[in-house]
Design an enzyme around this catalytic site. Sequence first.
Site, mmCIF file in Angstrom:
data_model
loop_
_atom_site.group_PDB
_atom_site.id
_atom_site.type_symbol
_atom_site.label_atom_id
_atom_site.label_comp_id
_atom_site.label_asym_id
_atom_site.label_seq_id
_atom_site.Cartn_x
_atom_site.Cartn_y
_atom_site.Cartn_z
ATOM 1 N N GLN A 97 -33.685 -10.005 -70.578
ATOM 2 C CA GLN A 97 -34.451 -11.024 -69.859
ATOM 3 C C GLN A 97 -35.907 -10.569 -69.759
ATOM 4 O O GLN A 97 -36.180 -9.444 -69.334
ATOM 5 C CB GLN A 97 -33.886 -11.220 -68.452
ATOM 6 C CG GLN A 97 -34.561 -12.355 -67.712
ATOM 7 C CD GLN A 97 -34.071 -12.470 -66.279
ATOM 8 O OE1 GLN A 97 -34.380 -11.613 -65.451
ATOM 9 N NE2 GLN A 97 -33.330 -13.518 -65.975
ATOM 10 N N TYR A 143 -40.990 -17.134 -60.268
ATOM 11 C CA TYR A 143 -41.881 -16.347 -61.114
ATOM 12 C C TYR A 143 -42.779 -17.301 -61.927
ATOM 13 O O TYR A 143 -42.705 -18.509 -61.770
ATOM 14 C CB TYR A 143 -41.066 -15.399 -62.002
ATOM 15 C CG TYR A 143 -40.247 -14.413 -61.183
ATOM 16 C CD1 TYR A 143 -40.864 -13.588 -60.240
ATOM 17 C CD2 TYR A 143 -38.860 -14.350 -61.300
ATOM 18 C CE1 TYR A 143 -40.132 -12.702 -59.463
ATOM 19 C CE2 TYR A 143 -38.122 -13.465 -60.526
ATOM 20 C CZ TYR A 143 -38.761 -12.646 -59.610
ATOM 21 O OH TYR A 143 -38.033 -11.784 -58.832
ATOM 22 N N CYS A 191 -16.520 -8.859 -54.584
ATOM 23 C CA CYS A 191 -17.794 -8.956 -53.859
ATOM 24 C C CYS A 191 -17.551 -9.775 -52.594
ATOM 25 O O CYS A 191 -16.967 -10.850 -52.648
ATOM 26 C CB CYS A 191 -18.839 -9.636 -54.736
ATOM 27 S SG CYS A 191 -20.285 -10.186 -53.800
ATOM 28 N N CYS A 242 -21.908 -9.737 -48.692
ATOM 29 C CA CYS A 242 -22.559 -9.168 -47.495
ATOM 30 C C CYS A 242 -24.076 -9.077 -47.650
ATOM 31 O O CYS A 242 -24.808 -9.090 -46.662
ATOM 32 C CB CYS A 242 -21.997 -7.786 -47.199
ATOM 33 S SG CYS A 242 -22.337 -6.582 -48.505
ATOM 34 N N CYS A 258 -26.530 -4.578 -53.150
ATOM 35 C CA CYS A 258 -26.917 -5.407 -54.312
ATOM 36 C C CYS A 258 -28.038 -4.780 -55.127
ATOM 37 O O CYS A 258 -27.819 -4.410 -56.278
ATOM 38 C CB CYS A 258 -27.303 -6.827 -53.914
ATOM 39 S SG CYS A 258 -26.118 -7.678 -52.888
ATOM 40 N N CYS A 304 -23.735 -1.073 -54.187
ATOM 41 C CA CYS A 304 -22.840 -2.095 -53.634
ATOM 42 C C CYS A 304 -22.066 -1.542 -52.450
ATOM 43 O O CYS A 304 -21.553 -0.421 -52.509
ATOM 44 C CB CYS A 304 -21.882 -2.544 -54.733
ATOM 45 S SG CYS A 304 -20.677 -3.738 -54.158
ATOM 46 N N GLU A 351 -4.634 7.380 -38.394
ATOM 47 C CA GLU A 351 -5.214 6.239 -37.692
ATOM 48 C C GLU A 351 -4.447 6.041 -36.381
ATOM 49 O O GLU A 351 -3.225 5.946 -36.389
ATOM 50 C CB GLU A 351 -5.141 4.983 -38.565
ATOM 51 C CG GLU A 351 -5.392 3.673 -37.859
ATOM 52 C CD GLU A 351 -6.721 3.591 -37.099
ATOM 53 O OE1 GLU A 351 -7.728 4.133 -37.583
ATOM 54 O OE2 GLU A 351 -6.725 3.011 -35.996
HETATM 55 FE FE1 SF4 Z 1 -21.485 -8.212 -53.073
HETATM 56 FE FE2 SF4 Z 1 -23.947 -7.153 -52.842
HETATM 57 FE FE3 SF4 Z 1 -22.204 -6.943 -50.813
HETATM 58 FE FE4 SF4 Z 1 -21.783 -5.590 -53.096
HETATM 59 S S1 SF4 Z 1 -23.482 -5.292 -51.660
HETATM 60 S S2 SF4 Z 1 -20.255 -6.739 -51.902
HETATM 61 S S3 SF4 Z 1 -22.584 -7.011 -54.603
HETATM 62 S S4 SF4 Z 1 -23.088 -8.851 -51.661
#
Ligand code: SF4
Length: 631
Positions: free
Chosen positions: A100, A171, A339, A342, A346, A350, A400
Amino acid sequence: MKKLLEPITINTMTLKNRMVVSAMVTGFCKADGYATEQFIAYHEAKAKGGWGLIIPEDYVIAPGVGGSRDLPGLFSDEQIASHKQLTDRIHAAGGKIACQIYHAGRRIVRSDNGMQPVAPSALKFAGAPSEIPRELNKQEIEEIVTQFADCARRVKAAGFDAVEIHGAHGYLIHNFVSPFSNKRCDEYGGSIVGRSKFAVDVVKAVRQAVGKEFPVLYRMSVIDGVDGGITIEEAKAMAIRLEEAGADLLHVSQGGDFNYIVSPASSMSKACYIDHAAEIKKVVNIPVIGVGRINDPFLAEEILVSEKADLVTMARASLADPDFPNKVAAEQYTDINYCIGCLQGCTKGCLVNPITGYESVYNLQKTTEPKTVYVAGGGITGCEAAIAAAMKGHHVVLFEQSDKLGGQWLAACVPPGKTDFATLIIWQKRQLQKLGVEVRLQTVLTKELVQAEQPDKIIIATGSKAILPPIEGIHSDHVVLANDVLLGKKDVGKHVVIVGGGSVGAETADHVALHGSKATVVEMLPEIAGDASARPRKLLLERLADKGVILHTATKVTAISQHAVLAEKNGEMFVIPDIDTVVIAAGVRSNNTLQEELQAFADRIVLAGDAKQTKDGYHNMREGFEAGLEI
Ligand code: SF4
């Protein structure tokens, strides 16, 4: 699972399946733009994992034109050899890779790149940091078109299988296309014909540079998510022009200045933008990639069978589990690490998979000296520590005190839009079982037990405890803890006051409001959910507003009585009347009394997670994993 695993040919490139990893920023390269070993190993893991097409993060077409500093680049012939190493490794692993290429336009950050942002018009990027860009003149626009073409020639020389022109996400090319950012009164402005001229010129120049048989992909944003932005009908008109100009595939994304719609959070619906791809597909004869929180193989299959897209981008799914396609092919669906949306990692790794991005950093080889490792605490940190230690070949026992694994994460799954968080616990339990970790539920690790069984190492991951602030009346019967509410251990009345408006308090307000209570949040800091990631926070605040949750910021609760809460703001006292329940969400503190109890074994102890210092899930998981790995 038929469609997802079906090959597809794009120009001369044949992909073995329909699963695509789109470009995601990592920061694994340096400002010189060369490929590093960390960068190569990260993509190689995905090629080994069976992805049909891998598109690494955006390569800059000229020095300093990126949206951040440490990006790969192909703006000089000298960089080609370095990226040839990347493509060779991907091909050796059986993968295909597209490059890209981009210019960040008004998203150039001067402090990172030393240059002023440039744009079709002198209108600044709405997200921070930003400054008013310089308006490009015709000669400069034509020079940038040439830079795209030169970069594409280097892409081909470096052994990539395709080039992708980044025309999305706020962009430079998207700046021209969108009426939100293009106010020009020359041939590059006005109608979609003028606003898409720069995009079309780039596609034509790139096509000429790489020849007829080299695949040219184009990534487009079909909505901006802001008033006055591009519409889907205009995007369809542009799609027709892009196909005519020589594009072989359209990668249909969304978003510009406000990135929260580029990477949807867990609270957004699955495949939330797939209808956009379906609309674009109606007007072109080239393949279309659909995107937008697609993290599940059957969801992806449904999209393809419904003919809404020809391929699916599952970018964050590839971070959570680089082996996702191989597991799909082997029908090992319960072994997929999903995934959870969260957005805590990312770009730097992760949350659910600490190995991603650290393939060349961590030593995952099995130990030649197996030890007995006891892990105290079955929250996500303790489970991850046990998994890592067992992966290394140690004999691991996990303790636990309650009757189930998950710890505080069990409550984190409950608020609206966070059900996917449960998949982490499900995955960890599966791994513990597969790795042969002995799990002792309803068992507290004690000094006596350590003395009797003499483990070689002890990982203390006993998490944290709720803080009870010194407020008059806090020990009353109608005062409860947020996690007890989320876990269904305590009921609430019609009017609930939540003391503490961090993310736990705000999400608990969202939860009780959804279930029929009136909610009021009192937070000492100036903002609500200030500890949350930007995009989930924005959506959370919108949900609170929709539900009519009352928010008091920079406000302190000073006393709780049977039917009222007394609060103070700017030195003024006021009463919140007619309350039924007070929920405490005033933060947590480390729970590590075991460390003191095991003083005699101090040389065997490793502290991890909140027990060491309270932190977010992303850092707890990494710390747990590293604690287990480094035994
Ligand atoms: Fe998904 Fe990013 Fe969370 Fe990993 S950190 S689980 S890729 S949202």
